[in-house]
Design an enzyme around this catalytic site. Structure first.
Site, PDB file in Angstrom:
ATOM      1  N   ARG A 180       0.838  -1.201   0.000  1.00  0.00           N
ATOM      2  CA  ARG A 180       0.000   0.000   0.000  1.00  0.00           C
ATOM      3  C   ARG A 180       0.874   1.254   0.000  1.00  0.00           C
ATOM      4  O   ARG A 180       0.543   2.248  -0.662  1.00  0.00           O
ATOM      5  CB  ARG A 180      -0.940   0.012   1.206  1.00  0.00           C
ATOM      6  CG  ARG A 180      -2.051  -1.030   1.130  1.00  0.00           C
ATOM      7  CD  ARG A 180      -3.037  -0.876   2.258  1.00  0.00           C
ATOM      8  NE  ARG A 180      -3.746   0.399   2.168  1.00  0.00           N
ATOM      9  CZ  ARG A 180      -4.262   1.036   3.219  1.00  0.00           C
ATOM     10  NH1 ARG A 180      -4.117   0.550   4.444  1.00  0.00           N
ATOM     11  NH2 ARG A 180      -4.899   2.173   3.055  1.00  0.00           N
ATOM     12  N   CYS A 239      -0.472   6.809   8.664  1.00  0.00           N
ATOM     13  CA  CYS A 239      -0.888   5.505   8.140  1.00  0.00           C
ATOM     14  C   CYS A 239      -2.013   5.738   7.140  1.00  0.00           C
ATOM     15  O   CYS A 239      -2.007   6.717   6.411  1.00  0.00           O
ATOM     16  CB  CYS A 239      -1.302   4.575   9.274  1.00  0.00           C
ATOM     17  SG  CYS A 239      -2.677   5.215  10.284  1.00  0.00           S
TER      18      CYS A 239
END
Length: 282
Positions: A180, A239
């Site tokens: 990701r 994040c």
């Protein structure tokens, strides 16, 4: 006072202590009702349930990320309603490698409550240690006196992160999985990639194979390799939505490297504005 992590054995010895309160924050990002269902099926004796979306997040407006922080005063009142006092020892657990528990740990410090610790190993660790679970709901406690006080942690907004791109005074550490981070296999946010200049520290790299945190010295060596000569106060933890970034913040605290700050909106907020730059790859 326990302020980072706590063992199953230590918690077991204090389950009946009225000055201690246990909070269950199990949650699945792809199935928001899974945590509540798991709690109903079985939880630590006396534990109360809090939901990531409903209790640990504020209203979304389409540009403030998937899990924006709630109002501090309202959040403190929610905890006080469960019986949390200014002097309570709070213990938090989940079943997702402490990723949700770390978010609540950080939020308690955000409202000025230092006596908060994550159950090391979470529900799997508790069961492995022979801990009891029950489906009986805990009796209501008298309302606590917890209020939002001076924050013990720092945070930063998108505008400040943008300003940092030019000066690179602070290092952004992204807690998402490496694929990701590189912009591959993005299933939660509309845009793949990362904040330019960020480095990657997957939050699960803070854990041992049994789901407990690595020893402090090992964590310190890992983070020192990332930081170089930078002090932890020059770290921005980030994040996908401000949840697993708190896992890195907890790991830093365990390792004796306090002072890093959180970007609560994280990638889900950053990527919502096409004017903000996006990097891909390593």
């Amino acid at each position: 006072m326990h302020t980072t992590i706590i063992s199953a054995a230590t918690l077991q010895a204090h389950l009946a202590d009225p000055a201690w309160i246990v909070l269950d924050v199990r949650h699945e990002l792809t199935d928001p009702q899974a945590g509540r269902a798991a709690y109903t099926a079985g939880h630590l004796p006396g534990a109360f349930f809090l939901h990531l979306d409903e209790d640990l997040s504020g209203p979304k407006n389409g540009s403030n990320g998937r899990h924006p922080l709630p109002d501090r005063v309202s959040f403190a009142a929610r905890l006080a309603g469960l019986g949390v006092n200014q002097a309570s020892q709070v213990v938090i657990y989940d079943a997702q490698g402490s990723m949700m528990a770390a978010r609540l740990w950080w939020m308690l410090r955000w409202i000025g409550h230092q006596a908060a610790a994550v159950l090391d190993g979470g529900m799997p660790g508790w069961l492995a240690a022979g801990g009891e679970i029950t489906s009986t709901l805990p009796p209501a406690r008298n309302a606590g006196n917890l209020i939002a006080g001076e924050s013990l942690v720092g945070s930063i907004d998108a505008a400040e992160v943008m300003s940092n791109l030019a000066v690179q005074d602070k290092l952004v550490i992204d807690a998402r999985a490496p694929d990701r981070f590189r912009g591959e296999n993005e299933t939660l946010d509309a845009v793949g990639g990362h904040i330019p200049g960020a480095c990657n520290r997957f939050f699960r790299d803070n854990l041992q194979a049994d789901g407990r945190f690595k020893p402090a010295a090992e964590l310190r060596a890992d983070f020192t390799a990332l930081l170089g000569a930078r002090p932890a106060s020059r770290i921005i933890a980030q994040c996908g939505s401000g949840v697993t970034a708190c896992h890195n913040l907890l790991a830093l605290e365990i390792s004796g490297l306090p002072g890093a700050i959180l970007y609560p909106g994280s990638w889900s907020e950053w990527s919502s504005d096409p004017a903000r730059p996006v990097a891909t790859g390593n």
